[in-house]
Design an enzyme around this catalytic site. Structure first.
Site, PDB file in Angstrom:
ATOM      1  N   ALA A   9       0.818  -1.225   0.000  1.00  0.00           N
ATOM      2  CA  ALA A   9       0.000   0.000   0.000  1.00  0.00           C
ATOM      3  C   ALA A   9       0.845   1.266   0.000  1.00  0.00           C
ATOM      4  O   ALA A   9       0.298   2.364   0.035  1.00  0.00           O
ATOM      5  CB  ALA A   9      -0.931  -0.006   1.210  1.00  0.00           C
ATOM      6  N   TYR A 150       9.936 -12.906 -14.134  1.00  0.00           N
ATOM      7  CA  TYR A 150       8.796 -12.073 -13.716  1.00  0.00           C
ATOM      8  C   TYR A 150       7.511 -12.643 -14.306  1.00  0.00           C
ATOM      9  O   TYR A 150       6.509 -12.800 -13.597  1.00  0.00           O
ATOM     10  CB  TYR A 150       8.987 -10.614 -14.142  1.00  0.00           C
ATOM     11  CG  TYR A 150       7.790  -9.753 -13.767  1.00  0.00           C
ATOM     12  CD1 TYR A 150       7.481  -9.512 -12.432  1.00  0.00           C
ATOM     13  CD2 TYR A 150       6.952  -9.214 -14.747  1.00  0.00           C
ATOM     14  CE1 TYR A 150       6.366  -8.750 -12.079  1.00  0.00           C
ATOM     15  CE2 TYR A 150       5.838  -8.453 -14.408  1.00  0.00           C
ATOM     16  CZ  TYR A 150       5.544  -8.224 -13.067  1.00  0.00           C
ATOM     17  OH  TYR A 150       4.435  -7.487 -12.721  1.00  0.00           O
TER      18      TYR A 150
END
Ligand code: NDP
Ligand code: 8X3
Length: 250
Positions: A9, A150
């Protein structure tokens, strides 16, 4: 009011999601490693809703355990888990990749997501209610050159999302995946290890998605009627047609 735990966040998509959900009747548990940013965000958002912060690295099982166990009693019922924390580390051919970058991506994007989920899902199962939103990627739908590990980590997120949806079906828990294309956040800065010029060049000549665009879809998924599950969403900037086809202005 539903309680939402957001990992990652402190910037980008996670921060934009915190900003939007705070204004839409959710109370928030904001997580990340950068405590100063979490505190700043908490101070800003507390005019809109109740916010608490948890500092942990998603790779650290013990810290996750301590952080989630430390939640006050009236915060222990987590209705929504947003598995957002993650990054790419490096962009290199598989034959020349940095093994530490590989470890980071697998440990954070895959194992970290699992460790946090393992803590929160049992409570949802007990209550026969809950919603999990996993942030995947276009890189979890298509592999691109040098994206190898990734992409593999995001394909894993896609598979885990499908697995969660199957295993949690008897418990009535909603499971959503959102797979964005190019979003301008700190993502490329992290991928290129602080090289701001190179990071900027990823978005040159096009309007990328913004964290707010993904946050908007998260809010959409969270506000469907009780019988509706948004299962799998791919979202791209208008200039992007696939992981590798992007229209750029000169
Ligand atoms: P940012 O770099 O802006 O945000 C990444 C967030 O993840 C930060 O809040 C960071 O917090 C957190 N994070 C990273 N590593 C860890 C860790 N080890 N432990 C705990 N938290 C961690 O990037 P985005 O907002 O773009 O990325 C969010 C998600 O979206 C990622 O999963 C990414 O793969 C995905 N995504 C991004 C796209 C893009 O183009 N930007 C496209 C598709 C998907 P802190 O450093 O404080 O710990
Ligand atoms: C982030 C989008 O295309 O840079 O997941 O991998 S991409």
């Amino acid at each position: 009011m539903r309680t939402v735990l957001i990992t990652g966040a402190t910037s980008g998509i996670g921060e934009a999601t915190a900003q939007l959900l705070a204004r839409n009747h959710f109370r928030l548990i904001l997580c990340g490693r950068r405590q100063d940013r979490l505190h700043r965000l908490q101070a800003e958002l507390k005019q809109h809703t109740e916010v608490i912060t948890l500092v942990f690295d998603v790779r650290d099982k013990k810290k996750i355990d301590e952080a989630i166990t430390s939640l006050p009693a009236d915060w222990k019922t987590i209705d929504v888990l947003i598995n957002n924390a993650g990054n790419a580390h490096g962009l290199a051919p598989v034959q020349g990749g940095d093994v530490e970058d590989w470890d980071a991506m697998i440990d954070i994007n895959v194992k970290g997501l699992l460790y946090v989920s393992r803590h929160i899902i049992p409570g949802m199962v007990e209550r026969q209610r809950g919603h999990i939103i996993n942030i995947g990627s276009i890189a979890g739908k298509e592999v691109y050159p040098n994206g190898n590990i990734y992409c593999a980590s995001k394909f894993a997120v896609d598979a885990l999302t499908q697995g969660m949806r199957l295993d949690l079906n008897p418990s009535g828990i909603k499971v959503t995946a959102i797979h964005p294309g190019l979003v301008e956040t700190e993502f490329s800065l992290v991928r290129f290890k602080g090289d701001a010029e190179r990071a900027k060049s990823v978005y040159r000549g096009l309007e990328p998605l913004h964290g707010e665009d993904v946050a908007d879809l998260i809010l959409f998924a969270l506000t469907r009627p009780d019988h509706v599950v948004v299962a799998d969403l791919v979202v791209l900037p208008r200039a992007q047609a696939s992981a590798t086809v992007v229209k750029r202005q000169a």
